[in-house]
Design a protein around this motif. Structure first.
Motif, short mmCIF file in Angstrom:
data_model
loop_
_atom_site.label_atom_id
_atom_site.label_comp_id
_atom_site.label_asym_id
_atom_site.label_seq_id
_atom_site.Cartn_x
_atom_site.Cartn_y
_atom_site.Cartn_z
N SER A 151 0.85 -1.18 0.00
CA SER A 151 0.00 0.00 0.00
C SER A 151 0.89 1.24 0.00
CB SER A 151 -0.89 0.00 1.25
OG SER A 151 -1.51 1.26 1.41
N LEU A 152 0.44 2.28 -0.68
CA LEU A 152 1.19 3.54 -0.73
C LEU A 152 0.61 4.59 0.23
CD1 LEU A 152 1.74 3.79 -4.59
CD2 LEU A 152 3.28 2.87 -2.85
N ARG A 153 -0.35 4.18 1.03
CA ARG A 153 -0.90 5.12 2.01
C ARG A 153 0.19 5.57 2.98
NH1 ARG A 153 -6.02 1.13 2.78
NH2 ARG A 153 -7.39 2.03 1.19
N GLY A 154 0.27 6.88 3.17
CA GLY A 154 1.26 7.42 4.09
C GLY A 154 2.69 7.26 3.61
N ALA A 155 2.89 7.09 2.30
CA ALA A 155 4.23 6.80 1.76
C ALA A 155 5.26 7.86 2.14
CB ALA A 155 4.16 6.66 0.24
N LYS A 156 4.83 9.10 2.28
CA LYS A 156 5.81 10.15 2.58
C LYS A 156 6.45 9.97 3.95
CE LYS A 156 2.22 13.43 4.12
NZ LYS A 156 1.59 14.73 3.80
N TYR A 157 5.83 9.15 4.81
CA TYR A 157 6.39 8.90 6.14
C TYR A 157 7.20 7.60 6.21
CZ TYR A 157 2.66 12.21 7.33
OH TYR A 157 1.83 13.31 7.38
N LEU A 158 7.27 6.87 5.09
CA LEU A 158 7.75 5.49 5.16
C LEU A 158 9.07 5.24 4.45
CD1 LEU A 158 4.31 3.72 4.65
CD2 LEU A 158 5.40 4.42 6.79
N ALA A 159 9.85 6.28 4.18
CA ALA A 159 11.17 6.07 3.58
C ALA A 159 12.05 5.29 4.56
CB ALA A 159 11.82 7.42 3.27
N PRO A 160 13.03 4.54 4.06
CA PRO A 160 13.40 4.31 2.66
C PRO A 160 12.42 3.38 1.97
CG PRO A 160 14.76 2.96 4.07
CD PRO A 160 13.93 3.82 4.99
N TYR A 161 12.56 3.24 0.66
CA TYR A 161 11.57 2.52 -0.12
C TYR A 161 12.10 1.20 -0.67
CZ TYR A 161 9.31 6.96 0.46
OH TYR A 161 8.76 8.08 1.04
N GLY A 162 11.16 0.35 -1.09
CA GLY A 162 11.49 -1.02 -1.43
C GLY A 162 11.45 -1.85 -0.16
N HIS A 163 11.13 -3.12 -0.29
CA HIS A 163 11.00 -3.97 0.90
C HIS A 163 12.28 -4.02 1.72
CE1 HIS A 163 6.97 -5.58 0.27
NE2 HIS A 163 7.24 -5.62 -1.02
N ASP A 164 13.42 -3.94 1.05
CA ASP A 164 14.69 -3.99 1.78
C ASP A 164 15.26 -2.60 2.03
OD1 ASP A 164 15.37 -3.35 -0.80
OD2 ASP A 164 16.66 -5.09 -1.15
N GLY A 165 14.48 -1.56 1.72
CA GLY A 165 14.92 -0.20 2.00
C GLY A 165 16.10 0.27 1.18
N ARG A 166 16.27 -0.30 0.00
CA ARG A 166 17.47 0.02 -0.79
C ARG A 166 17.39 1.38 -1.48
NH1 ARG A 166 17.65 -4.41 -5.44
NH2 ARG A 166 16.94 -5.72 -3.71
N ILE A 167 16.17 1.94 -1.61
CA ILE A 167 15.99 3.19 -2.36
C ILE A 167 15.65 4.31 -1.38
CG2 ILE A 167 14.71 4.34 -4.19
CD1 ILE A 167 14.23 1.62 -5.45
N ALA A 168 16.47 5.34 -1.37
CA ALA A 168 16.33 6.39 -0.36
C ALA A 168 15.16 7.32 -0.62
CB ALA A 168 17.63 7.20 -0.28
N SER A 169 14.92 7.68 -1.89
CA SER A 169 13.91 8.69 -2.18
C SER A 169 12.73 8.12 -2.94
CB SER A 169 14.52 9.84 -2.99
OG SER A 169 14.75 9.44 -4.34
N LEU A 170 11.57 8.73 -2.74
CA LEU A 170 10.37 8.31 -3.45
C LEU A 170 10.52 8.58 -4.94
CD1 LEU A 170 7.52 7.18 -3.31
CD2 LEU A 170 6.69 9.49 -2.80
N ARG A 171 11.20 9.65 -5.28
CA ARG A 171 11.40 9.99 -6.69
C ARG A 171 12.17 8.88 -7.42
NH1 ARG A 171 11.30 14.89 -9.42
NH2 ARG A 171 12.58 15.02 -11.31
N GLU A 172 13.24 8.39 -6.81
CA GLU A 172 14.02 7.33 -7.43
C GLU A 172 13.24 6.02 -7.45
OE1 GLU A 172 16.85 5.31 -9.46
OE2 GLU A 172 16.60 7.47 -9.21
N PHE A 173 12.44 5.80 -6.43
CA PHE A 173 11.60 4.60 -6.39
C PHE A 173 10.61 4.60 -7.55
CE2 PHE A 173 7.64 2.52 -5.02
CZ PHE A 173 8.11 1.25 -4.74
N VAL A 174 9.96 5.74 -7.80
CA VAL A 174 9.00 5.84 -8.90
C VAL A 174 9.71 5.63 -10.23
CG1 VAL A 174 7.48 7.42 -10.14
CG2 VAL A 174 7.40 7.31 -7.64
#
Length: 458
Positions: A142-165
């Motif tokens: 789910s992407l609900r509340g995504a701005k509070y949930l960095a880093p991204y990816g299940h293993d947290g490998r991506i720091a920013s939402l922009r790079e994740f997208v």
């Protein structure tokens, strides 16, 4: 939401007649039953969804309004135009996996999914260049509340939402390198997707009087120090006043280091863990009890599940999809042209026309024609609704042609006509709604027949 195109071959057409035919040959539906379709036979994108996950946005909840960038991002999120190859041909979009910003527990693509709700983002089907040679499906979060949930990816490998997208568009679904404006818009949209309100907890994660007694006992278990390490508890990683996350990765006995998942609205995020191995919160609690040797009694396990269920709840998790809701959403999508045409932004005009046109065609298929014998009555109304949608799609195409020719004055004029056409034909769509797939009874008959056909096609 744009679904994949399903083309029924001749043999299937005869089977359809025997099983209460449901769709014209150009219709879209899941599960995929045709060998001519882009996605593998047996794929499921949850097209049967009638009550959609509720989607709320932070700026509107605060009394604000939708910006141009937000509307552009909202439109692109539901558009296959930003993807490439098979994903684009199948009509898939970000919304296919993250329905209304939530997860999609029924998502299943043979060869790419281990179970419903999982998907191998580094498999060969959509982008052979990203294939890592390992079958490792993960859940679609789910992407609900995504701005509070960095880093991204299940293993947290991506720091920013922009790079994740960007990674999703280019690497997972073989899309072209997105422009800065496209990335800005998608990030703006995702950042506004809010957690759903939950009357059982306060804004800082404490239970309210609406939570049951079992949940209150479970809260004590949640905060209880682990017997092997008194400095740790469930609350150590799931920080209640920080969206129940700590923004770190941990080894929880699931095969690697994975980031802490939020518990907010988690009741609707099954299957659980990065690979979707657990279908219920009971199984999740049992795993943690075993892996961390918590020594919980059966009563404590039950109470902890009740707590997680309360924290993960929502006041209104689903919202019925209606003609009015579709028209409002498409008006927001098309409003991007209010800025793009005067700005002579050819890229955005093209994306908007392609995307809104595809959405309108999807609306048309919810008013089945005479070939669909599972629906009784309202044929004249349904045909009029389909014709009305066709007029709007043609108007959009004329806007694109004028813009491509550099005649933005003509594009402006046609866009004004398009808005007038939408207003004029809306009554036709609402009149036909009782005989459409927006009607729960009609919807059930339609998909019952389609499921029967899928069984016959096996």
């Amino acid at each position: 939401m744009t679904m994949q195109k399903t083309i029924l071959p001749m043999a299937a057409a005869f089977m359809l007649a025997a099983a209460a035919p449901v769709l014209s040959t150009a219709a879209r539906a899941t599960p995929v039953i045709s060998k001519d379709a882009t996605l593998p036979v047996g794929s499921e994108l949850n097209a049967e969804l009638l009550n959609q996950p509720t989607e709320l946005f932070s700026m509107e909840m605060a009394g604000g309004k939708r910006s141009y960038l937000f509307n552009l991002g909202d439109m692109l999120f539901s558009s296959s135009a930003i993807f490439g190859g098979k994903a684009r041909d199948a009509g898939m979009s970000c919304n296919s996996c993250h329905q209304q910003g939530a997860s999609n527990p029924k998502l299943f693509v043979p060869g790419m999914s281990k179970k419903p709700g999982t998907f191998d983002t580094s498999g060969p089907f959509f982008n052979a260049k990203a294939d890592n040679g390992v079958f490792d499906p993960v859940t679609t979060p789910s992407l609900r509340g995504a701005k509070y949930l960095a880093p991204y990816g299940h293993d947290g490998r991506i720091a920013s939402l922009r790079e994740f997208v960007r990674n999703v568009i280019v690497n997972e679904f073989a899309g072209a390198e997105p422009s800065g404006q496209v990335l800005d818009a998608l990030v703006t949209y995702v950042n506004e997707i809010s957690f759903l309100p939950n009357g059982k907890i306060t804004s800082d994660g404490k239970l309210t009087a609406k939570a049951p007694d079992a949940a209150r006992r479970g809260e004590a278990v949640f905060n209880k120090p682990f017997r092997h390490d008194a400095t740790m508890s469930c609350a150590t990683c799931h920080v209640a006043n920080a969206a129940f996350v700590d923004r770190k990765v941990h080894d929880i006995g699931s095969g690697g280091f994975f980031k802490t998942k939020t518990l907010l609205n988690a009741r609707f995020n099954a299957p659980y863990f990065h690979d979707g191995r657990y279908d219920t919160l009971d199984e999740v609690v049992a795993h943690f009890d075993s892996h961390f040797d918590l020594g919980l009694s059966q009563a404590e396990r039950s109470d902890l599940v009740a707590y997680l269920d309360s924290v993960g709840d929502a006041d209104r998790p689903f919202t019925p999809n209606t003609v009015a809701a579709e028209i409002d959403e498409l008006a927001d999508f098309a409003s991007v042209l209010d800025v793009a045409i005067p700005a002579r932004d050819a890229e955005v005009i093209r994306l908007t026309v392609d995307s809104v046109g595809a959405e309108w065609r999807e609306v048309a298929e919810k008013f089945p024609d005479q070939k669909n014998t599972s629906i009784d009555g309202g044929l004249a109304e349904r045909l009029k609704a389909r014709a009305a949608v066709r007029d709007m799609v043609l108007a959009l195409r004329r806007i694109a042609m004028a813009a491509q020719a550099g005649d933005f004055a003509e594009a402006t004029s046609i866009y004004a006509e398009y808005k007038q056409t939408v207003a004029a034909v809306t009554p036709y769509l609402r009149t036909a709604e009782p005989w459409s797939l927006y009607n729960p009874a009609v919807h059930e008959r339609h998909f019952t027949a389609l499921r029967r056909l899928a069984e016959l096609a096996k």
